[in-house]
Design a protein around this motif. Structure first.
Motif, PDB file in Angstrom:
ATOM      1  N   ASP A 209       0.827  -1.215   0.000  1.00  0.00           N
ATOM      2  CA  ASP A 209       0.000   0.000   0.000  1.00  0.00           C
ATOM      3  C   ASP A 209       0.858   1.260   0.000  1.00  0.00           C
ATOM      4  O   ASP A 209       0.446   2.306  -0.509  1.00  0.00           O
ATOM      5  N   ILE A 210       2.062   1.176   0.574  1.00  0.00           N
ATOM      6  CA  ILE A 210       2.923   2.361   0.679  1.00  0.00           C
ATOM      7  C   ILE A 210       3.270   2.872  -0.710  1.00  0.00           C
ATOM      8  O   ILE A 210       3.097   4.060  -1.018  1.00  0.00           O
ATOM      9  N   GLU A 211       3.749   1.979  -1.572  1.00  0.00           N
ATOM     10  CA  GLU A 211       4.112   2.397  -2.926  1.00  0.00           C
ATOM     11  C   GLU A 211       2.880   2.807  -3.726  1.00  0.00           C
ATOM     12  O   GLU A 211       2.913   3.779  -4.492  1.00  0.00           O
ATOM     13  N   LEU A 212       1.788   2.087  -3.540  1.00  0.00           N
ATOM     14  CA  LEU A 212       0.551   2.425  -4.250  1.00  0.00           C
ATOM     15  C   LEU A 212       0.111   3.848  -3.922  1.00  0.00           C
ATOM     16  O   LEU A 212      -0.222   4.632  -4.811  1.00  0.00           O
TER      17      LEU A 212
ATOM     18  N   LEU B 238       3.781  10.304   4.662  1.00  0.00           N
ATOM     19  CA  LEU B 238       4.021   9.877   3.282  1.00  0.00           C
ATOM     20  C   LEU B 238       3.559  10.952   2.300  1.00  0.00           C
ATOM     21  O   LEU B 238       4.276  11.287   1.347  1.00  0.00           O
ATOM     22  N   LEU B 239       2.365  11.490   2.524  1.00  0.00           N
ATOM     23  CA  LEU B 239       1.845  12.540   1.649  1.00  0.00           C
ATOM     24  C   LEU B 239       2.786  13.740   1.608  1.00  0.00           C
ATOM     25  O   LEU B 239       3.121  14.251   0.527  1.00  0.00           O
ATOM     26  N   ASN B 240       3.234  14.191   2.772  1.00  0.00           N
ATOM     27  CA  ASN B 240       4.093  15.371   2.827  1.00  0.00           C
ATOM     28  C   ASN B 240       5.462  15.109   2.204  1.00  0.00           C
ATOM     29  O   ASN B 240       6.024  15.981   1.520  1.00  0.00           O
ATOM     30  N   ARG B 241       6.009  13.907   2.417  1.00  0.00           N
ATOM     31  CA  ARG B 241       7.314  13.586   1.821  1.00  0.00           C
ATOM     32  C   ARG B 241       7.225  13.518   0.301  1.00  0.00           C
ATOM     33  O   ARG B 241       8.137  13.966  -0.404  1.00  0.00           O
ATOM     34  N   VAL B 242       6.136  12.945  -0.215  1.00  0.00           N
ATOM     35  CA  VAL B 242       5.972  12.850  -1.667  1.00  0.00           C
ATOM     36  C   VAL B 242       5.822  14.238  -2.273  1.00  0.00           C
ATOM     37  O   VAL B 242       6.426  14.547  -3.309  1.00  0.00           O
TER      38      VAL B 242
END
Length: 447
Positions: free
Chosen positions: A317-320, A361-365
């Motif tokens: 799910d992380i990569e997705l 994850l959202l903020n890092r991306v």
């Protein structure tokens, strides 16, 4: 006990669905009723159901086709969904079947494509609609076992007007889950009011929650309607409920017990009809033992419980989600150079502990998409290169364990990809990807 009326959704599956098939169907809000070849005549259609027939082309044989023909004769209005293995789309029998179906979806089953196909089928169903379509639940991305269970629980809890306690670490999507519960309920047309209990000034909590009358205290120049009154007829979401002071807990308990409140400085009770959803990242039972939370209030709030899984336990799910967040960012910022993630970045994301979960994850991306100078985002762009040597060692051990588990499971299942995927609780596509990753040839292994 107040139960919201909602149309049930039933999928009549011709054949034998796997455990994974049932889990995915439950995650999109459908119950599976498997029908054997000799049971067709006994199928009952309930008046409050939206019913769709499912034909799985993996088990397409004379019995399944006969069942489908009999259903078409006895229930001509039933929509039909075909589940298709991409390798069989050119088969003549499959082609003839698809021309008669309302919609079809390709394997491996994914919740987003399956949801769209089932909505298309539902539009053709003769049963009444099950209510307004939820949007928040579609934003809870992921195909992991943990997220399939979350989505299934949301569909179970949504229509039932009982309090829900959502537990989980910060950043796991508790408010999104609360919105999904609201949208799946009979209160969906009413207000959804989100309150962060830890962000309200201590001296104004009573007024914020329950309102106040003019002149109740210095500065109260007008009457104020509190959050509970604002949520009348809908849902109130009390985030970080563990931060609520004890005196406010007493008044909240009274509202839950009596269905009415009293504004600060008021003398008349105000009737309120709200569904309460609370959330916490702490152990409230320990808070009760420490004297920081009322035991009777906990029992009132913790009727239905939903556990949001941490990101590091959600596997692929992380990569997705990373690709999804990047795609969304590119839609809003077309000039963005970054188009994907390098192999090192993907390995770093899989190995990272994600203490901030989905929000991190959202903020890092987003940050990586801004600073990236190449089409592939690197681990440095994500800020995940710190402690790379330690992560590399752990990653090496993980890869070795993954290789051994894959080989052993393939051997146990006779090198059957579908059986291996079910045993490991992943998709067939994941098995093929892992074989390529580890340089395994299924044909050579079988021989």
């Amino acid at each position: 006990m107040d139960f919201a009326s909602a149309t049930k959704r039933c999928l009549i599956w011709l054949g034998q669905p796997s455990t994974r098939d049932r889990q995915i169907m439950a995650a999109v809000g459908w119950n599976v009723r498997a029908i054997e070849a000799d049971q067709t005549a006994q199928i009952g259609m309930r008046g409050n159901e939206t019913v769709v027939v499912c034909i799985d082309t993996r088990s397409l044989d004379a019995d399944v086709l006969s069942q489908a023909e009999q259903l078409a004769l006895t229930h001509p209005d039933l929509p039909v969904l075909a589940i298709v293995d991409p390798r069989t789309r050119t088969d003549q029998d499959v082609q003839r079947l698809l021309r008669t179906c309302t919609a079809d979806v390709s394997l491996p089953l994914q919740t987003n494509t399956l949801q769209r196909a089932l909505e298309e089928c539902s539009a053709h169903a003769s049963s009444r609609s099950h209510g307004p379509q939820a949007n928040a639940i579609d934003m809870l991305l992921g195909q992991s076992q943990a997220m399939l269970e979350v989505r299934a629980r949301l569909h179970q809890y949504g229509p039932i007007a009982l309090p829900v306690m959502i537990c989980g670490e910060t950043g796991t999507g508790k408010e999104l889950a609360a919105r999904a519960l609201h949208e799946l309920s009979s209160r969906a047309e009413g207000p959804f009011v989100a309150v962060n209990c830890g962000a309200m000034p201590t001296n104004l909590i009573q007024s914020e929650l329950f309102g106040h009358e003019r002149g109740a205290f210095t500065g109260a120049t007008t009457r104020r309607i509190g959050h509970f009154e604002s949520a009348h007829g809908g849902t109130i979401f009390l985030d970080e409920i563990g931060d609520l002071p004890l005196d406010a807990q007493v008044n909240l308990l009274r509202v839950l017990q009596e269905g009415s409140l009293q504004r600060v400085g008021g003398s008349q009770p105000v009737v309120v009809d709200v569904r309460v959803i609370a959330a916490t990242h702490i152990d409230l039972h320990r808070a009760v033992d420490a004297g920081n939370f009322r035991n009777d209030l906990l029992f009132r709030l913790d009727v239905l419980r939903l556990q949001m899984p941490p990101l590091h336990k959600r596997g692929d799910d992380i990569e997705l989600m990373a690709h999804h967040f990047l795609s969304d960012f590119r839609d809003d910022h077309p000039a963005t150079i970054a188009r994907g993630f390098s192999p090192a970045a993907r390995r770093s994301m899989a190995a990272h502990a994600w203490p901030g979960n989905v929000r991190e994850l959202l903020n890092r991306v987003r940050r990586a998409a801004v600073v990236a100078t190449a089409s592939m985002i690197s681990e440095e762009d994500l800020g995940l290169d710190t402690g790379a040597q330690v992560a590399s060692g752990l990653d090496s051990a993980r890869v070795h364990a993954e290789h051994e588990t894959l080989i052993e499971t393939l051997r146990e299942t006779g090198y059957n990809v579908s059986a291996c995927a079910r045993k490991l609780k992943v998709s067939r596509v994941t098995i093929y990807r892992l074989c390529r990753k580890h340089g395994l040839s299924l044909e050579q292994l079988r021989n």
